[in-house]
Design a protein around this motif. Structure first.
Motif, PDB file in Angstrom:
ATOM      1  N   LEU A  26       0.850  -1.184   0.000  1.00 15.28           N
ATOM      2  CA  LEU A  26       0.000   0.000   0.000  1.00 15.28           C
ATOM      3  C   LEU A  26       0.890   1.240   0.000  1.00 15.28           C
ATOM      4  CD1 LEU A  26      -3.074   0.916   0.364  1.00 15.28           C
ATOM      5  CD2 LEU A  26      -2.457   1.274   2.750  1.00 15.28           C
ATOM      6  N   TYR A  27       0.656   2.118  -0.990  1.00 15.89           N
ATOM      7  CA  TYR A  27       1.377   3.395  -1.045  1.00 15.89           C
ATOM      8  C   TYR A  27       0.392   4.509  -0.704  1.00 15.89           C
ATOM      9  CZ  TYR A  27       3.634   7.585  -2.793  1.00 15.89           C
ATOM     10  OH  TYR A  27       4.158   8.854  -2.883  1.00 15.89           O
ATOM     11  N   SER A  70     -10.210  -4.332  -4.329  1.00 19.05           N
ATOM     12  CA  SER A  70      -9.143  -5.252  -4.739  1.00 19.05           C
ATOM     13  C   SER A  70      -9.370  -6.671  -4.247  1.00 19.05           C
ATOM     14  CB  SER A  70      -7.788  -4.756  -4.222  1.00 19.05           C
ATOM     15  OG  SER A  70      -7.745  -4.845  -2.800  1.00 19.05           O
ATOM     16  N   TYR A 274       7.382  -3.750  -5.954  1.00 18.51           N
ATOM     17  CA  TYR A 274       7.317  -3.124  -7.275  1.00 18.51           C
ATOM     18  C   TYR A 274       8.170  -3.889  -8.282  1.00 18.51           C
ATOM     19  CZ  TYR A 274       5.651   1.108  -4.770  1.00 18.51           C
ATOM     20  OH  TYR A 274       4.966   2.001  -3.990  1.00 18.51           O
ATOM     21  N   GLN A 279       1.280  -6.796  -6.520  1.00 15.78           N
ATOM     22  CA  GLN A 279       0.202  -5.812  -6.513  1.00 15.78           C
ATOM     23  C   GLN A 279       0.515  -4.690  -5.523  1.00 15.78           C
ATOM     24  OE1 GLN A 279      -3.999  -7.553  -7.617  1.00 15.78           O
ATOM     25  NE2 GLN A 279      -3.425  -8.184  -5.574  1.00 15.78           N
ATOM     26  N   TYR A 280       0.090  -3.491  -5.857  1.00 17.03           N
ATOM     27  CA  TYR A 280       0.145  -2.403  -4.882  1.00 17.03           C
ATOM     28  C   TYR A 280      -1.019  -1.459  -5.123  1.00 17.03           C
ATOM     29  CZ  TYR A 280       2.690  -0.015  -8.699  1.00 17.03           C
ATOM     30  OH  TYR A 280       3.083   0.510  -9.922  1.00 17.03           O
ATOM     31  N   LEU A 281      -1.552  -0.946  -4.019  1.00 14.01           N
ATOM     32  CA  LEU A 281      -2.661  -0.008  -4.069  1.00 14.01           C
ATOM     33  C   LEU A 281      -2.118   1.392  -3.834  1.00 14.01           C
ATOM     34  CD1 LEU A 281      -5.239  -1.892  -1.787  1.00 14.01           C
ATOM     35  CD2 LEU A 281      -4.667  -2.329  -4.178  1.00 14.01           C
ATOM     36  N   GLY A 282      -2.537   2.351  -4.657  1.00 14.77           N
ATOM     37  CA  GLY A 282      -2.105   3.733  -4.508  1.00 14.77           C
ATOM     38  C   GLY A 282      -3.213   4.577  -3.920  1.00 14.77           C
ATOM     39  N   GLY A 289      -1.338   2.780  -8.759  1.00 16.99           N
ATOM     40  CA  GLY A 289      -1.519   1.428  -8.246  1.00 16.99           C
ATOM     41  C   GLY A 289      -1.543   0.412  -9.366  1.00 16.99           C
ATOM     42  N   ARG A 290      -1.385  -0.837  -9.004  1.00 11.44           N
ATOM     43  CA  ARG A 290      -1.465  -1.972  -9.930  1.00 11.44           C
ATOM     44  C   ARG A 290      -2.131  -3.117  -9.182  1.00 11.44           C
ATOM     45  NH1 ARG A 290       0.707   1.057 -13.170  1.00 11.44           N
ATOM     46  NH2 ARG A 290       2.335   0.632 -14.708  1.00 11.44           N
ATOM     47  N   THR A 324     -10.261   7.585  -8.162  1.00  9.63           N
ATOM     48  CA  THR A 324      -9.533   7.027  -9.298  1.00  9.63           C
ATOM     49  C   THR A 324      -9.896   7.802 -10.564  1.00  9.63           C
ATOM     50  OG1 THR A 324      -9.520   4.840  -8.295  1.00  9.63           O
ATOM     51  CG2 THR A 324      -9.076   4.962 -10.660  1.00  9.63           C
TER      52      THR A 324
END
Length: 426
Positions: A26-27, A70, A274, A279-282, A289-290, A324
């Motif tokens: 998580l960012y 997600s 990364y 996966q990462y949530l922005g 995010g991805r 988003t």
């Protein structure tokens, strides 16, 4: 109703959830700074005043919504970046972490990183951030030369930086990272290496070396364009990088990624996500995010970008639960290109097992072993392909950007050959 409607968004696609779809990093983007540095083109703002309570509520809401969208069940790391997140209150950091822990599993030993500038986080504030749940600090030190710091528009001096570094190491022993820039206008190899060696007498177990990138729209770009500053010399910058990485290796640091060096196992696990295409949530204005929106019935990984401007972002979060602005479905080839380009940035590279998680049919051997251009890179010793997988050598890691076009071109060619062309009118 608006939030429920947005939660129902689907992104159906031809393939199932991608690897690691139950886990994510998580960012969290804090968009505000005291001033804009002369080289910076990040999404940041210099406000007259910040309604931190409103920003806090929106960060919490968006984190909860994106976690629900997600379907992620475990957050493995949290990174507070910016901007200058050390200007936020520790209460804001604690509120976000509490919301994440309530929405999903956040292990007690998860890495929680806060970016900080030497002028924005005295010792008492560092202690409060630690109590809020932060366990790793990333300091934007950039230089140990006061003239260079003024050129960069930084608000701290070299002595401020070293004082904060000492404070940070007391509060986060073994968990402090520092950034050092190279390739500045009028910078020379010898004095810069002197800075690096001085830093090594004071630093902890993680150092990042970043080459200055002149970005259009920044003050530094304008000064160089107008001739009031000399253009950075790319050959000198390359020499600084090569000499610097050798100095760090001699000091016991492992170059585990193109720009990142660690000893005593102090790698950034968040950034590793990364590079491994996890996966990462922005969360926050302009965050990227991805992830696969499984919670909304999606099956394809998406690249997501949140609304840039903080006030507009907050309005959208209050209306819809998240802000988003763009959703870009990633096709199979696009995802494989990311796996290749990101994985080769690390010293581990891409193992066969890792590649097969994303592409079970077309192996690394199939792709590269018979290609003449790749064979030349292998013979030069810049690239290694063996039973472990595909990776750069020590020499190759420094020139990865020059090799990537060849590798990506070969991947695209092989993908086209394995994918039948559509029948006209079929």
């Amino acid at each position: 109703m608006a939030q429920r409607r947005r939660l129902a968004e689907g992104a159906g696609g031809p393939r199932g959830p991608t690897p690691g779809s139950q886990r994510a990093a998580l960012y969290v983007h804090w968009p505000y700074c005291e001033k804009r540095c002369s080289y910076c083109n990040f999404n940041k703002y210099i406000p007259r005043g910040v309604d931190e309570a409103a920003m806090r509520r929106c960060l919490v809401t968006e984190a909860q919504t994106l976690l629900q969208l997600s379907g992620v069940q475990r957050v493995e790391s949290v990174f507070f970046g910016g901007g200058t997140p050390s200007l936020a209150s520790p209460h804001t950091v604690a509120a976000v972490l509490e919301a994440v822990a309530q929405a999903t599993h956040l292990p007690a030993d998860s890495e929680v990183t806060l970016e900080a500038n030497p002028s924005s986080a005295p010792g008492s504030r560092l202690a409060a951030f630690r109590a809020a749940g932060v366990n790793r600090l990333s300091i934007g030190l950039q230089s140990l030369d006061d003239t260079e710091l003024q050129l960069l528009g930084r608000t701290h001096s070299a002595s401020d930086a070293l004082q904060m570094l000492a404070e940070a190491r007391r509060h986060f022993p073994g968990r402090v990272s520092v950034d050092l820039m190279l390739g500045l206008p009028a910078q020379h190899v010898g004095p810069w290496l002197g800075q690096l060696r001085k830093l090594l007498r004071h630093c902890d177990d993680h150092v990042s070396l970043y080459q200055l990138s002149l970005e259009r729209g920044t003050a530094l770009f304008t000064q160089v364009q107008q001739g009031s500053l000399p253009a950075p010399d790319p050959e000198l910058a390359a020499e600084m990088y090569q000499e610097g990485r050798a100095v760090l290796r001699e000091a016991g640091f492992r170059q585990y990624e193109v720009s990142n060096f660690a000893r005593n196992g102090a790698l950034s696990t968040h950034n590793w996500t990364y590079w491994q295409c996890g996966q990462y949530l922005g969360v926050g204005p302009g965050a990227h995010g991805r992830f696969v929106p499984q919670g909304a019935g999606g099956h394809t990984r998406e690249a997501r970008i949140q609304t840039l401007e903080p006030d507009n972002w907050m309005k959208e979060v209050m209306l819809f639960g998240h802000g988003t602005r763009r959703r870009i479905p990633l096709g199979e080839l696009a995802l494989l290109e990311e796996v290749l380009a990101m994985g080769l940035r690390t010293d581990v590279g891409i193992t066969h097992q890792h590649w097969q998680q994303f592409e079970p049919q077309l192996t690394l051997w199939d792709l590269f072993v018979a290609n003449e251009e790749v064979q030349e890179l292998l013979e030069q010793g810049r690239l290694l392909l063996d039973r472990r997988g595909l990776r750069c050598s020590w020499e190759g890691l420094a020139v990865l950007d020059s090799m990537l076009p060849t590798l990506l071109s070969r991947l695209q060619e092989a993908w086209q050959q394995r994918t039948p062309s559509p029948v006209p009118g079929g």
